[in-house]
Design a protein around this motif. Sequence first.
Motif, short mmCIF file in Angstrom:
data_model
loop_
_atom_site.label_atom_id
_atom_site.label_comp_id
_atom_site.label_asym_id
_atom_site.label_seq_id
_atom_site.Cartn_x
_atom_site.Cartn_y
_atom_site.Cartn_z
N TYR A 330 -39.72 82.85 -58.30
CA TYR A 330 -39.49 84.18 -57.74
C TYR A 330 -38.04 84.58 -57.98
O TYR A 330 -37.14 84.12 -57.29
CB TYR A 330 -39.82 84.21 -56.26
CG TYR A 330 -41.29 84.48 -55.98
CD1 TYR A 330 -41.80 85.77 -56.12
CD2 TYR A 330 -42.16 83.47 -55.61
CE1 TYR A 330 -43.15 86.04 -55.90
CE2 TYR A 330 -43.50 83.72 -55.37
CZ TYR A 330 -43.98 85.01 -55.51
OH TYR A 330 -45.32 85.26 -55.29
N HIS A 331 -37.85 85.47 -58.95
CA HIS A 331 -36.53 86.03 -59.22
C HIS A 331 -36.16 87.05 -58.14
O HIS A 331 -35.00 87.15 -57.73
CB HIS A 331 -36.55 86.67 -60.60
CG HIS A 331 -35.29 87.35 -61.00
ND1 HIS A 331 -34.11 86.67 -61.15
CD2 HIS A 331 -35.02 88.66 -61.28
CE1 HIS A 331 -33.15 87.53 -61.50
NE2 HIS A 331 -33.67 88.73 -61.58
N GLN A 332 -37.14 87.80 -57.69
CA GLN A 332 -37.05 88.68 -56.53
C GLN A 332 -38.34 88.50 -55.74
O GLN A 332 -39.39 88.20 -56.33
CB GLN A 332 -36.90 90.15 -56.93
CG GLN A 332 -35.55 90.53 -57.48
CD GLN A 332 -34.55 90.82 -56.36
OE1 GLN A 332 -34.70 90.37 -55.23
NE2 GLN A 332 -33.51 91.56 -56.69
N ALA A 333 -38.27 88.70 -54.44
CA ALA A 333 -39.47 88.51 -53.63
C ALA A 333 -39.50 89.53 -52.50
O ALA A 333 -38.48 89.82 -51.89
CB ALA A 333 -39.52 87.09 -53.06
N ALA A 334 -40.69 90.07 -52.24
CA ALA A 334 -40.85 90.98 -51.12
C ALA A 334 -40.59 90.25 -49.80
O ALA A 334 -40.01 90.81 -48.88
CB ALA A 334 -42.25 91.58 -51.14
N ASP A 335 -41.03 89.01 -49.72
CA ASP A 335 -40.76 88.16 -48.57
C ASP A 335 -39.51 87.34 -48.88
O ASP A 335 -39.53 86.49 -49.77
CB ASP A 335 -41.95 87.23 -48.32
CG ASP A 335 -41.72 86.28 -47.15
OD1 ASP A 335 -40.62 86.27 -46.58
OD2 ASP A 335 -42.66 85.53 -46.83
N PRO A 336 -38.40 87.56 -48.16
CA PRO A 336 -37.17 86.83 -48.46
C PRO A 336 -37.33 85.32 -48.46
O PRO A 336 -36.60 84.61 -49.17
CB PRO A 336 -36.21 87.28 -47.35
CG PRO A 336 -36.72 88.61 -46.91
CD PRO A 336 -38.22 88.52 -47.06
#
Length: 389
Positions: A330-336
């Motif tokens: 996950y490079h970016q994730a909706a869930d931190p």
Amino acid sequence: MKTRYIRSVAHIPQLSKDEREEISEVEKWFSFTATEYYLTLIDWSDPFDPIRRLIIPDPGEIEMDEGDLDPSGESTYTVAPGLQHKYARTGLLLVSDRCGGLCRYCFRKRLFVAGSEEVFPDVTAGIAYVRKHPEVTNVLLSGGDPLMLPTETLRRIITDIRTIDHVRIIRIGSKMPAYNPMRISEDQGLLNLLREYSLPDRRIYVMSQFTHPREITPQAEEAITALLSAGVMILNQTPILRGINDSGEVLAELFRKLSFIGVSPYYVFQCRPTHGNHIYSVPLEESYRIFEEARSMVSGIAKRARFVMSHATGKIEIVACTGEYVVMKYHQAADPEEMGKVIVCRRNPSAYWFDDYVTFIDECNLSAVHDGRSTQPIREAPGADTLSE
């Protein structure tokens, strides 16, 4: 040099009568727009010309009833009219429902159908939301194409955002440097606006979308030079697309030419499984091979792109392929809590999207794998092929 917008294939004389009739069936489902300028880049003697494939409707778009009109689940993250807040530090404002050209692989086809209400000309509510959320450090203007807005409308939006102290970056997602570069190079008002608000500690970024090296014309170079002179930073993103840039050589040439003109390769996307997009999609593992081949042919400056999927749960970077496994993160994730999580899947050459890997879990020993954030071993998450602390 002004360019005219063409909104029906009936007005393209290079197409035969039979071709226009066949393509008109596609237009009943998915809109068509192009600029006169962009159509001049097509080699009409080549039926497989990549620029033609990128902009001219293809009957294959309506031959398969599969895909989703919202493959990345954007509606889930809409928190105010026209505003998405999927990642903590980024607010995405849909400010336009028009484009200089409609990419045939567009993942927001839903914005160009009758009845769509996702784009709001009045961005007051969206900006008010950002103002109340200090974690948002950058705002992305998207659509549609923000540079299709009149310059004065764009000025009002940017001026309002610049009154929010915690927003340090404004991004403008645009394919106008490719579709209509004169919109940039010949509008001094636009360049003055960008120069006024792209400050040493609060930059404006243009997120360009050059998809094939032939789009980087002298006119495009002039537009890029004008943006750079106005203090704008430019990053490029593109999907890998069948028949357009699905070879290491073509993608490497794109990376090289971008780096030569001062544009940094940023993201290379796996084509999203939007309805009508299957004929442009490349299997994920083949895409990864093409991406790595391209990177092997260019200098460090030209190989800064990451290969990612914009999944409903986040930007999933494809990190590596071994003989048996695909490694993602996950490079970016909706869930931190998901940030940095490693995902290991058994290889599946027919997979086009992350969801295609769900049933390909391997029962190997994962106890020695870590997520890079701690020294605790990672365990297999129940019911899926993800790894977590």
